[in-house]
Write an enzyme that holds these catalytic residues in place. Structure first.
Site, PDB file in Angstrom:
ATOM      1  N   HIS A 216       0.838  -1.197   0.000  1.00 28.95           N
ATOM      2  CA  HIS A 216       0.000   0.000   0.000  1.00 28.95           C
ATOM      3  C   HIS A 216       0.877   1.254   0.000  1.00 28.95           C
ATOM      4  O   HIS A 216       0.366   2.374   0.085  1.00 28.95           O
ATOM      5  CB  HIS A 216      -0.914  -0.034   1.231  1.00 28.95           C
TER       6      HIS A 216
ATOM      7  N   LYS B  13       3.258   4.368  -1.140  1.00 29.37           N
ATOM      8  CA  LYS B  13       3.324   5.306  -2.264  1.00 29.37           C
ATOM      9  C   LYS B  13       4.650   6.054  -2.156  1.00 29.37           C
ATOM     10  O   LYS B  13       4.775   7.044  -1.435  1.00 29.37           O
ATOM     11  CB  LYS B  13       2.162   6.298  -2.229  1.00 29.37           C
TER      12      LYS B  13
ATOM     13  N   ASP C  81      17.181   9.889  -7.973  1.00 31.60           N
ATOM     14  CA  ASP C  81      18.631  10.089  -7.816  1.00 31.60           C
ATOM     15  C   ASP C  81      19.095   9.861  -6.381  1.00 31.60           C
ATOM     16  O   ASP C  81      20.192  10.310  -6.009  1.00 31.60           O
ATOM     17  CB  ASP C  81      19.048  11.493  -8.262  1.00 31.60           C
TER      18      ASP C  81
ATOM     19  N   HIS D  86      -9.050  11.793   1.377  1.00 32.99           N
ATOM     20  CA  HIS D  86      -8.084  10.694   1.358  1.00 32.99           C
ATOM     21  C   HIS D  86      -6.810  11.028   2.137  1.00 32.99           C
ATOM     22  O   HIS D  86      -5.793  10.351   2.018  1.00 32.99           O
ATOM     23  CB  HIS D  86      -7.734  10.337  -0.094  1.00 32.99           C
TER      24      HIS D  86
ATOM     25  N   LYS E 228      -4.097  11.316   5.145  1.00 27.30           N
ATOM     26  CA  LYS E 228      -3.694  10.414   6.226  1.00 27.30           C
ATOM     27  C   LYS E 228      -2.603  11.114   7.048  1.00 27.30           C
ATOM     28  O   LYS E 228      -1.415  11.011   6.740  1.00 27.30           O
ATOM     29  CB  LYS E 228      -3.165   9.103   5.654  1.00 27.30           C
TER      30      LYS E 228
ATOM     31  N   ASP F 260       0.217  17.276  19.808  1.00 24.24           N
ATOM     32  CA  ASP F 260       0.789  18.322  20.666  1.00 24.24           C
ATOM     33  C   ASP F 260       1.575  19.377  19.891  1.00 24.24           C
ATOM     34  O   ASP F 260       2.592  19.910  20.380  1.00 24.24           O
ATOM     35  CB  ASP F 260       1.687  17.701  21.737  1.00 24.24           C
TER      36      ASP F 260
END
Length: 425
Positions: free
Chosen positions: A166, A168, A173, A343, A345, A350
């Protein structure tokens, strides 16, 4: 005739046994998770907190990094393509979603152009999520791009079919990296301006932490191919690029999947002021709910933004809603984003600790998927992410406990039924 009937029964029995074994192996996939609430022992502001994160999660937080947030496809894709066009030696791209379509074609063409310049281009696609058409795959392979499917089915890995990458990740380089929740598909294009264009955030990083995100890619590439990527082209000398302390860490079944759950629980347990959660899929288990409620009981403000009327998996929304009761009664503020699919995440604790990446707040991410997150320990960076969170809050509608309680009996039953599948969602 009798012989054929008996043979058919034997074959059916064998196939049924095979399917049952396969389901058992796949549906029980995952490491042992933390099953007791973590108590508050130290605050995020205490040096014990980053020290604990460095020792328990690994690799350690490293200094000298610069991280830039990118909002929605217009910014995200432009930045990724800019780095691909500037690549000189290597491009490593790992993604769960890479679909045919207009943006898929743009990325395919950019990768092909890089390969024609002599750049070594490696593309890791999840077997389920990487839905590029055969013509696009053939064009890339014909131009020298190495493409691998993560956990493609064969007779020796049937027990791993439920384990998906999952992650991404994009590393160019060995000096610039990208991480977040965005896949390569047309519904991520634009500015989240309507229900057809999703709201999401991605991050570009420079500095020593890029070596850690490169290591995450190398790990999965080696699992899929047996080839170890190393040397200057992949791990050049680290360059100081900023002031942020950061780490990229990974999780996978059999290789420390519980570390992702542990990171979330430790972060929540250390909170003394505020916990901001943006989650496209939010299905907390009992331990997570206990830990959040404990934080609320000691005066921590908890705000959670979730998808609203637009969501790609209604079953997930129902399973999520089944868990809200105790959180709402304890004082958590739960909001549903209204304009489009949400979408994002992120976890902000704090005003100092930020975690972003591919991980959803659910059991699939915590124990079944291969995931990768970027953690940043810096007040100024955290405050910028809080401002973005507050902006999203303005586009969201708060759900009260009274409203949650007034759901129809049918909806309550459907939510409860969906929650029974939460270990796989």
């Amino acid at each position: 005739m009798a012989f054929n009937r008996k043979l058919g029964m034997v074959i059916t029995s064998v196939l049924g046994t095979f399917v049952a074994i396969w389901l058992f192996l796949n549906l029980t996939l995952g490491d042992k998770q933390v099953d007791t609430r973590l108590n508050h022992q130290y605050a995020v502001a205490d040096e014990q907190f980053p020290r604990t994160m460095s020792y328990l999660l690994t690799p350690a937080l490293v200094s000298g990094n610069r991280v830039e947030e990118l909002l929605n496809g217009a910014q995200i894709f432009d930045a990724m393509l800019q780095e691909i066009h500037a690549a000189r030696t290597t491009i490593n791209l790992e993604t769960y979603i890479f679909w045919s379509g207009s943006i898929g074609r743009v990325f395919s063409d950019a990768l092909i152009q890089a390969a024609k310049r002599g750049v070594k281009v490696k593309l890791m696609l999840d077997w389920i999520g990487g839905q590029l058409d055969d013509e696009a795959l053939e064009r890339m392979r014909d131009n020298g791009i190495e493409i691998r499917r993560y956990n493609a089915p064969h007779r020796l890995n049937l027990k791993s079919l439920n384990n998906r990458t999952h992650r991404k990740l994009l590393i160019v380089d060995g000096q610039v990296g990208f991480i977040g929740g965005v896949g390569i598909a047309d519904h991520w294009r634009g500015h989240a301006q309507d229900p057809s264009h999703w709201r999401d955030t991605h991050y570009r990083m420079h500095g020593p932490v890029v070596g850690q995100i490169q290591s995450a890619f190398v790990d999965n590439w080696m699992q899929a191919t047996g080839e170890l990527l190393h040397g200057h082209a992949y791990f050049p000398p680290p360059q100081q690029a900023g002031t942020l302390r950061a780490q990229v860490f990974t999780s996978s079944p059999g290789g420390g999947a519980e570390s992702m759950q542990l990171m979330y629980l430790l972060s929540i347990a250390a909170a003394t002021e505020s916990i901001y959660i943006s989650a496209s899929y939010f299905i907390p288990d009992n331990v997570a709910v206990d830990t959040l409620v404990s934080a609320l009981m000691r005066g921590v403000k908890v705000k959670i933004i979730l998808p609203g009327p637009y969501i790609d998996f209604e079953l997930v929304r129902r399973a999520s809603r089944a868990t809200w009761g105790r959180l709402l009664t304890a004082g958590a503020e739960i909001y549903e984003y209204q304009p489009t699919m949400y979408h994002v995440k992120t976890l902000i604790v704090d005003s100092q600790w930020v975690s972003v990446g591919s991980t959803n707040f659910d059991n699939r991410s915590f124990s079944i998927n291969d995931e990768a997150n970027l953690n940043i320990y810096d007040k100024n960076f955290a405050k910028k992410q809080m401002a973005i969170f507050e902006s999203d809050l303005q586009e969201s509608r708060r759900v009260t406990y009274e409203e949650w309680l007034r759901r129809s009996l049918a909806n309550k039953l459907l939510d409860w039924g969906a929650s029974l599948l939460s270990s796989q969602l």
